[in-house]
Design a protein around this motif. Structure first.
Motif, PDB file in Angstrom:
ATOM      1  N   TRP A   1       0.829  -1.203   0.000  1.00 30.97           N
ATOM      2  CA  TRP A   1       0.000   0.000   0.000  1.00 30.97           C
ATOM      3  C   TRP A   1       0.862   1.251   0.000  1.00 30.97           C
ATOM      4  O   TRP A   1       0.466   2.279  -0.583  1.00 30.97           O
ATOM      5  CB  TRP A   1      -0.948  -0.005   1.191  1.00 30.97           C
ATOM      6  CG  TRP A   1      -1.879  -1.173   1.182  1.00 30.97           C
ATOM      7  CD1 TRP A   1      -1.933  -2.196   2.080  1.00 30.97           C
ATOM      8  CD2 TRP A   1      -2.896  -1.450   0.199  1.00 30.97           C
ATOM      9  NE1 TRP A   1      -2.909  -3.096   1.734  1.00 30.97           N
ATOM     10  CE2 TRP A   1      -3.518  -2.663   0.580  1.00 30.97           C
ATOM     11  CE3 TRP A   1      -3.329  -0.811  -0.954  1.00 30.97           C
ATOM     12  CZ2 TRP A   1      -4.553  -3.234  -0.150  1.00 30.97           C
ATOM     13  CZ3 TRP A   1      -4.354  -1.382  -1.693  1.00 30.97           C
ATOM     14  CH2 TRP A   1      -4.962  -2.575  -1.281  1.00 30.97           C
ATOM     15  N   LEU A   2       2.026   1.189   0.639  1.00 32.31           N
ATOM     16  CA  LEU A   2       2.964   2.313   0.550  1.00 32.31           C
ATOM     17  C   LEU A   2       3.447   2.475  -0.883  1.00 32.31           C
ATOM     18  O   LEU A   2       3.545   3.601  -1.390  1.00 32.31           O
ATOM     19  CB  LEU A   2       4.150   2.077   1.490  1.00 32.31           C
ATOM     20  CG  LEU A   2       5.259   3.133   1.439  1.00 32.31           C
ATOM     21  CD1 LEU A   2       4.736   4.510   1.842  1.00 32.31           C
ATOM     22  CD2 LEU A   2       6.436   2.722   2.326  1.00 32.31           C
ATOM     23  N   LEU A   3       3.746   1.358  -1.537  1.00 27.10           N
ATOM     24  CA  LEU A   3       4.156   1.412  -2.943  1.00 27.10           C
ATOM     25  C   LEU A   3       3.068   2.035  -3.807  1.00 27.10           C
ATOM     26  O   LEU A   3       3.347   2.896  -4.656  1.00 27.10           O
ATOM     27  CB  LEU A   3       4.482  -0.003  -3.431  1.00 27.10           C
ATOM     28  CG  LEU A   3       4.784  -0.158  -4.931  1.00 27.10           C
ATOM     29  CD1 LEU A   3       6.023   0.634  -5.317  1.00 27.10           C
ATOM     30  CD2 LEU A   3       4.958  -1.637  -5.285  1.00 27.10           C
ATOM     31  N   LEU A   4       1.813   1.630  -3.592  1.00 25.94           N
ATOM     32  CA  LEU A   4       0.709   2.181  -4.377  1.00 25.94           C
ATOM     33  C   LEU A   4       0.527   3.673  -4.087  1.00 25.94           C
ATOM     34  O   LEU A   4       0.318   4.471  -5.020  1.00 25.94           O
ATOM     35  CB  LEU A   4      -0.572   1.422  -4.064  1.00 25.94           C
ATOM     36  CG  LEU A   4      -1.830   1.881  -4.817  1.00 25.94           C
ATOM     37  CD1 LEU A   4      -1.637   1.762  -6.328  1.00 25.94           C
ATOM     38  CD2 LEU A   4      -3.044   1.069  -4.369  1.00 25.94           C
ATOM     39  N   GLY A   5       0.622   4.062  -2.823  1.00 24.81           N
ATOM     40  CA  GLY A   5       0.447   5.474  -2.475  1.00 24.81           C
ATOM     41  C   GLY A   5       1.528   6.355  -3.085  1.00 24.81           C
ATOM     42  O   GLY A   5       1.237   7.436  -3.628  1.00 24.81           O
ATOM     43  N   LEU A   6       2.785   5.910  -3.009  1.00 26.76           N
ATOM     44  CA  LEU A   6       3.865   6.692  -3.609  1.00 26.76           C
ATOM     45  C   LEU A   6       3.742   6.736  -5.128  1.00 26.76           C
ATOM     46  O   LEU A   6       4.079   7.747  -5.758  1.00 26.76           O
ATOM     47  CB  LEU A   6       5.219   6.110  -3.204  1.00 26.76           C
ATOM     48  CG  LEU A   6       5.614   6.257  -1.729  1.00 26.76           C
ATOM     49  CD1 LEU A   6       6.963   5.615  -1.473  1.00 26.76           C
ATOM     50  CD2 LEU A   6       5.647   7.721  -1.321  1.00 26.76           C
ATOM     51  N   THR A   7       3.251   5.651  -5.721  1.00 27.20           N
ATOM     52  CA  THR A   7       3.048   5.645  -7.170  1.00 27.20           C
ATOM     53  C   THR A   7       1.991   6.661  -7.575  1.00 27.20           C
ATOM     54  O   THR A   7       2.157   7.391  -8.567  1.00 27.20           O
ATOM     55  CB  THR A   7       2.635   4.242  -7.644  1.00 27.20           C
ATOM     56  OG1 THR A   7       3.665   3.296  -7.292  1.00 27.20           O
ATOM     57  CG2 THR A   7       2.426   4.213  -9.146  1.00 27.20           C
ATOM     58  N   LEU A   8       0.903   6.724  -6.827  1.00 26.57           N
ATOM     59  CA  LEU A   8      -0.148   7.703  -7.136  1.00 26.57           C
ATOM     60  C   LEU A   8       0.383   9.129  -6.982  1.00 26.57           C
ATOM     61  O   LEU A   8       0.085  10.007  -7.808  1.00 26.57           O
ATOM     62  CB  LEU A   8      -1.350   7.479  -6.219  1.00 26.57           C
ATOM     63  CG  LEU A   8      -2.134   6.175  -6.450  1.00 26.57           C
ATOM     64  CD1 LEU A   8      -3.233   6.019  -5.404  1.00 26.57           C
ATOM     65  CD2 LEU A   8      -2.730   6.138  -7.856  1.00 26.57           C
ATOM     66  N   ALA A   9       1.172   9.375  -5.941  1.00 26.07           N
ATOM     67  CA  ALA A   9       1.751  10.706  -5.759  1.00 26.07           C
ATOM     68  C   ALA A   9       2.733  11.031  -6.879  1.00 26.07           C
ATOM     69  O   ALA A   9       2.779  12.176  -7.376  1.00 26.07           O
ATOM     70  CB  ALA A   9       2.442  10.784  -4.397  1.00 26.07           C
ATOM     71  N   ASP A  10       3.516  10.036  -7.290  1.00 25.09           N
ATOM     72  CA  ASP A  10       4.453  10.226  -8.397  1.00 25.09           C
ATOM     73  C   ASP A  10       3.709  10.582  -9.677  1.00 25.09           C
ATOM     74  O   ASP A  10       4.084  11.508 -10.409  1.00 25.09           O
ATOM     75  CB  ASP A  10       5.263   8.947  -8.574  1.00 25.09           C
ATOM     76  CG  ASP A  10       6.406   9.119  -9.564  1.00 25.09           C
ATOM     77  OD1 ASP A  10       6.591  10.230 -10.085  1.00 25.09           O
ATOM     78  OD2 ASP A  10       7.117   8.136  -9.821  1.00 25.09           O
ATOM     79  N   CYS A  11       2.638   9.854  -9.966  1.00 23.15           N
ATOM     80  CA  CYS A  11       1.842  10.126 -11.165  1.00 23.15           C
ATOM     81  C   CYS A  11       1.185  11.514 -11.093  1.00 23.15           C
ATOM     82  O   CYS A  11       1.089  12.220 -12.106  1.00 23.15           O
ATOM     83  CB  CYS A  11       0.783   9.051 -11.350  1.00 23.15           C
ATOM     84  SG  CYS A  11       1.452   7.402 -11.700  1.00 23.15           S
ATOM     85  N   ALA A  12       0.736  11.906  -9.904  1.00 18.28           N
ATOM     86  CA  ALA A  12       0.139  13.231  -9.745  1.00 18.28           C
ATOM     87  C   ALA A  12       1.154  14.331 -10.038  1.00 18.28           C
ATOM     88  O   ALA A  12       0.822  15.345 -10.676  1.00 18.28           O
ATOM     89  CB  ALA A  12      -0.420  13.380  -8.331  1.00 18.28           C
TER      90      ALA A  12
END
Length: 345
Positions: free
Chosen positions: A65-76
């Motif tokens: 879930w940390l990986l997914l959260g950082l990925t979403l922030a990266d994409c944003a």
């Protein structure tokens, strides 16, 4: 103290020193290329070890879930940069593979029979979860302030370390964990028996050190990173992207940290906050190398491991003090022998 005890202590010292050498090389690599002293390097060690323990226990690790959260922030942030581009908005195509990768990892962790997987697959899955965190942290935290002073980068690095320790407590809990050894075999040489995990640590560490040497001496990307480390402005003028160099070094440092955690998890119990002391001992080795020389840093870290092991026999209460006191004479020697140049920043 007799010969057998000395050989046993030497075995422990070489095992620990090999891990410290890997961490010293990764700290040195990140610092020379990006001027960032990667304080949270030890958290990648504990994340790798504790994530591997979670997989072996058959529990879907919250690290995904940390990986997914950082990925979403990266994409944003990619979308935000695209909206500010002078040539007009263009959808960043790199967002799609990032999201697909993160969602695929969520699906694998939540649906695979984790405890039944072969240990090699568990290790690869752990690396697949931890390694992307390094480039994402660089993209989100350090890339926007890449031109800041070294002091600002150090303060931000400490803040990232504190945040990652808290996230480690949230994801893995306060209990320590230890994983199963890679094999139960051993090697007997005279009065000393080397267990399999010690041999794994030494073999993998040597393989990584040799691979790093060949990478920086023979490959085009390795030479580009070396050029960035020597002169960032000159490398940029030659078409080498400092941003790509930063992400590559963070990815390599994260890989080394996570692999080190996987290697030492069967030997010692690790907790969510164990990484700082481990990386600090690697930092002592890097300081011995002057934050410049890779071979001297590796040898210094190996010496730290041996001194720590023998200190446990002679003065176990003061072993940490003895290890960290080593940094003082080297700092004094460097200060007295190096030429001081005023910083224009």
């Amino acid at each position: 103290m007799n010969l057998q005890i000395a050989l046993l202590l030497g075995q422990d010292g070489i095992t620990n020193g090999a891990i410290y050498a890997l961490l010293a090389l990764s700290l040195l690599l990140v610092f020379t290329v990006t001027r960032i002293l990667l304080i949270p390097q030890g958290e990648f060690v504990t994340y790798g070890a504790l994530a591997m323990a979670s997989l072996q226990a058959g529990q879907p690790t919250a690290l995904v879930w940390l990986l997914l959260g950082l990925t979403l922030a990266d994409c944003a942030m990619d979308l935000f940069d695209a909206t500010r581009a002078s040539r007009g908005f263009r959808f960043p195509k790199r967002i799609i593979p990032k999201l697909v990768y993160a969602l695929a990892m969520v699906g694998l962790v939540r649906n695979l029979p984790l405890a039944e997987l072969p240990m090699a697959i568990q290790a690869l899955l752990t690396l697949a979860l931890v390694v992307p965190l390094g480039p994402q942290l660089y993209r989100l935290v350090f890339q926007p302030i890449a031109s800041a002073s070294s002091l600002v980068l150090l303060i931000v690095s400490i803040a990232v370390h504190v945040a990652m320790v808290g996230l480690g407590l949230l994801m893995f809990g306060p209990e320590g964990a230890r994983t199963a050894p890679f094999s139960e075999a051993g090697l007997t040489l005279g009065p000393v028996t080397f267990n399999s995990q010690t041999l794994w640590v030494i073999a993998v560490s040597l393989a990584l050190i040799i691979s790093l040497f060949l990478f920086f001496e023979r490959s085009l990307y390795g030479k580009a990173l070396r050029a960035t480390a020597v002169n960032r402005l000159g490398a940029r003028l030659m078409g080498i992207s400092p941003t790509l160099a930063g992400k590559a070094t963070f990815a390599l440092a994260t890989f080394i940290g996570a692999l080190s955690g996987i290697l030492i998890a069967p030997i010692t119990t690790l907790y969510f906050d164990s990484g700082f002391v481990i990386s600090l001992k690697g930092f002592v080795g890097a300081i011995i190398g002057g934050l410049v020389s890779y071979p001297v840093a590796a040898l210094g870290a190996l010496g730290v491991g041996l001194i720590e092991a023998f200190s446990m026999f002679w003065a176990s209460t003061y072993k940490e003090i003895i290890v960290f006191t080593l940094i003082i004479p080297f700092l004094l020697w460097r200060s007295l022998t190096s030429r001081h140049v005023e910083d224009d920043e």
